[in-house]
Design an enzyme around this catalytic site. Structure first.
Site, PDB file in Angstrom:
ATOM      1  N   SER A 125       0.825  -1.209   0.000  1.00 27.74           N
ATOM      2  CA  SER A 125       0.000   0.000   0.000  1.00 27.74           C
ATOM      3  C   SER A 125       0.856   1.255   0.000  1.00 27.74           C
ATOM      4  O   SER A 125       1.953   1.271   0.556  1.00 27.74           O
ATOM      5  CB  SER A 125      -0.870  -0.012   1.265  1.00 27.74           C
TER       6      SER A 125
ATOM      7  N   TYR B 251      -2.227  -0.137  10.482  1.00 29.33           N
ATOM      8  CA  TYR B 251      -2.443  -0.781   9.160  1.00 29.33           C
ATOM      9  C   TYR B 251      -1.228  -0.533   8.269  1.00 29.33           C
ATOM     10  O   TYR B 251      -0.628  -1.477   7.743  1.00 29.33           O
ATOM     11  CB  TYR B 251      -3.702  -0.236   8.476  1.00 29.33           C
TER      12      TYR B 251
ATOM     13  N   LYS C 299       1.918  -3.143   6.691  1.00 25.09           N
ATOM     14  CA  LYS C 299       2.362  -3.265   5.299  1.00 25.09           C
ATOM     15  C   LYS C 299       3.882  -3.044   5.207  1.00 25.09           C
ATOM     16  O   LYS C 299       4.579  -3.732   4.477  1.00 25.09           O
ATOM     17  CB  LYS C 299       1.615  -2.268   4.404  1.00 25.09           C
TER      18      LYS C 299
HETATM   19  C1  WQD Z   1     -10.013   9.139   0.700  1.00 20.53           C
HETATM   20  C2  WQD Z   1     -10.303  10.608   0.952  1.00 20.53           C
HETATM   21  C3  WQD Z   1     -10.848  11.128   3.213  1.00 20.53           C
HETATM   22  C4  WQD Z   1     -14.688   9.088   3.411  1.00 20.53           C
HETATM   23  C5  WQD Z   1      -7.295   4.133   1.373  1.00 20.53           C
HETATM   24  C6  WQD Z   1      -7.400   2.800   1.999  1.00 20.53           C
HETATM   25  C7  WQD Z   1      -6.051   2.272   2.410  1.00 20.53           C
HETATM   26  C8  WQD Z   1      -5.029   2.433   1.307  1.00 20.53           C
HETATM   27  C9  WQD Z   1      -5.003   3.849   0.784  1.00 20.53           C
HETATM   28  C10 WQD Z   1      -4.741   0.348   0.189  1.00 20.53           C
HETATM   29  C11 WQD Z   1      -9.692  11.093   2.262  1.00 20.53           C
HETATM   30  C12 WQD Z   1     -12.014  11.427   2.284  1.00 20.53           C
HETATM   31  C13 WQD Z   1     -13.468   9.569   2.953  1.00 20.53           C
HETATM   32  C14 WQD Z   1     -15.732  10.002   3.714  1.00 20.53           C
HETATM   33  C15 WQD Z   1     -14.303  11.819   3.081  1.00 20.53           C
HETATM   34  N1  WQD Z   1      -5.297   1.555   0.230  1.00 20.53           N
HETATM   35  N2  WQD Z   1     -13.297  10.902   2.795  1.00 20.53           N
HETATM   36  N3  WQD Z   1     -15.503  11.344   3.541  1.00 20.53           N
HETATM   37  O1  WQD Z   1      -7.813   7.114   3.584  1.00 20.53           O
HETATM   38  O2  WQD Z   1      -6.791   7.412   1.277  1.00 20.53           O
HETATM   39  O3  WQD Z   1      -6.992   5.114   2.351  1.00 20.53           O
HETATM   40  O4  WQD Z   1      -6.331   4.152   0.359  1.00 20.53           O
HETATM   41  O5  WQD Z   1      -4.022  -0.162   0.965  1.00 20.53           O
HETATM   42  O6  WQD Z   1      -6.245   0.905   2.705  1.00 20.53           O
HETATM   43  O7  WQD Z   1      -8.214   2.905   3.124  1.00 20.53           O
HETATM   44  O8  WQD Z   1      -9.019   6.336   1.471  1.00 20.53           O
HETATM   45  O9  WQD Z   1     -11.362   6.415   0.732  1.00 20.53           O
HETATM   46  O10 WQD Z   1     -10.867   6.406   3.238  1.00 20.53           O
HETATM   47  O11 WQD Z   1     -10.356   8.437   1.900  1.00 20.53           O
HETATM   48  O12 WQD Z   1     -14.126  13.039   2.931  1.00 20.53           O
HETATM   49  O13 WQD Z   1     -16.851   9.632   4.146  1.00 20.53           O
HETATM   50  O14 WQD Z   1     -11.711  10.774   1.081  1.00 20.53           O
HETATM   51  O15 WQD Z   1     -10.723  12.149   4.192  1.00 20.53           O
HETATM   52  O16 WQD Z   1      -9.254  12.419   2.066  1.00 20.53           O
HETATM   53  P1  WQD Z   1      -7.610   6.598   2.216  1.00 20.53           P
HETATM   54  P2  WQD Z   1     -10.482   6.845   1.867  1.00 20.53           P
END
Ligand code: WQD
Length: 340
Positions: A126, A151, A155
């Site tokens: 990741s 998490y 990784k």
């Molecule tokens: C993306 C953006 C939130 C939900 C993910 C995976 C992690 C890794 C990396 C593989 C952020 C914003 C989210 C909501 C929001 N992948 N958001 N409202 O945190 O980048 O991590 O990708 O390993 O496993 O979890 O992804 O989709 O949670 O958030 O504003 O209800 O969307 O703040 O900026 P993240 P995400």
């Protein structure tokens, strides 16, 4: 046919990769503990390819069961290891569950890999291994910083365990694939991201809000140092990601690797803000999303997106699908699972 073991193969990325492996002519054996998936996903895979993967319900934390599995299923040519817990926020609340499920299970798996002299291993890693990037786009040479969540730490540790094992093994070759933000679903809508519980990730929350399962989407902050104030991520279509796994596996099986342990970023190379993802969704779905701006979320990095040159040039792989194709496929999947 060469047999490939896909751990966590009924999960989101695992199931899409199982489809691409079957289409490539591999025999797919899936193990999954069904903690974050369900057995109907086997039917979804078969609907797409017409081929039935072997499925064995198995918890990789059960050392004896893992050993029994490898005694029963011989001739495994390669392993793609997806099985892990993956919610960043949950890992902060339940670190030991993450260290047990993501590290202990990996060690038990590698012990069998060594015992049975399996030589090709792909690891689901990741971009969270990078933490907050100093420079964007981020390359594989970027420093691995202190992880921002348990998490992300699992990784980082997982990559180190695999690298150390490759160093002493006479047969093991491995590739870690560092995903950015996987989104979307197969165009058939036969498989996709299963909505078990309240979604942590952005796009499933968007589609569930649009279909009426969630009241409103909260954008976690709009005061970041980005063009529109919301966080920037590299959103990659899950089918592009799945195809990269087949290419990486072929590289190992065909002995094209240049060292026993390699690692690659898998992203589009393009950053999109939260608001841009919402605008993409509204454009392709025609649905106006009910959303509001809320507080920042603990642990969020401001911006991260991939430098994809290494995967483009060495793997010969490049993400092909657009953000709009991904958000539309996610919407089609959401509508499909709410019909049945
Ligand atoms: C993306 C953006 C939130 C939900 C993910 C995976 C992690 C890794 C990396 C593989 C952020 C914003 C989210 C909501 C929001 N992948 N958001 N409202 O945190 O980048 O991590 O990708 O390993 O496993 O979890 O992804 O989709 O949670 O958030 O504003 O209800 O969307 O703040 O900026 P993240 P995400």
């Amino acid at each position: 046919m060469k047999k490939i073991l896909v751990t966590g193969g009924l999960g989101y990325i695992g199931s899409h990769t199982a489809v691409e492996l079957q289409l490539e002519g591999y025999e797919v054996i899936i193990i999954d503990d069904l903690s974050n998936s369900n057995q109907q996903v086997v039917d979804g895979i078969t609907t797409i390819t017409g081929l039935v993967p072997t499925f064995v319900k198995l918890d990789l934390k059960d050392k004896t069961a893992v050993s029994d599995f490898f005694n029963r299923y011989s001739g495994i040519e390669g392993i793609i290891h997806f099985a892990a817990s993956k919610a960043v926020g949950e890992s902060v609340q339940r670190p030991l569950l993450y260290y047990e499920n993501n590290i202990t299970a990996l060690v038990y798996l590698l012990q069998e890999v060594e015992k049975h002299q399996i030589s090709n291993f792909i690891f689901s890693s990741s971009c969270t291994v990078y933490g907050e990037a100093d420079q964007l786009p981020i390359t594989e040479q970027a420093p691995i910083k202190v992880a921002m969540s348990p998490y992300g730490n699992t990784k980082q540790i997982g990559e180190e365990i695999i690298q150390d094992t490759c160093k002493i093994s006479s047969v093991l070759k491995a590739i870690s694939l560092r995903y950015f933000n996987p989104i979307g679903a197969h165009e058939s809508a036969a498989i996709g991201e299963l909505p078990l519980g309240v979604p942590q990730n952005l796009l499933p929350f968007i589609t569930q809000t649009a279909i009426g399962k969630r009241e409103q989407l909260t954008v976690f902050g709009d005061t970041y140092d980005t063009p529109d104030g919301t966080c920037v991520r590299d959103y990659i279509h899950v089918v592009d990601l799945a195809k990269a796994h087949v290419i990486a596996l072929n590289r190992l099986i065909n002995n094209q690797n240049t060292s026993s342990y390699e690692f690659f970023n898998l992203g589009t190379g393009k950053g999109s803000s939260v608001l841009e993802v919402i605008q993409s969704f509204e454009r392709v779905s025609g649905v106006k999303l009910n959303c509001k701006i809320g507080e920042r979320r603990e642990g969020d990095v401001t911006a991260i997106f991939a430098d994809t040159k290494k995967a483009n040039e060495i793997l010969g792989w490049k993400a092909e699908k657009t953000l709009d194709e991904a958000t539309l496929s996610a919407w089609n999947w959401e509508q499909k699972i709410n019909r049945s």
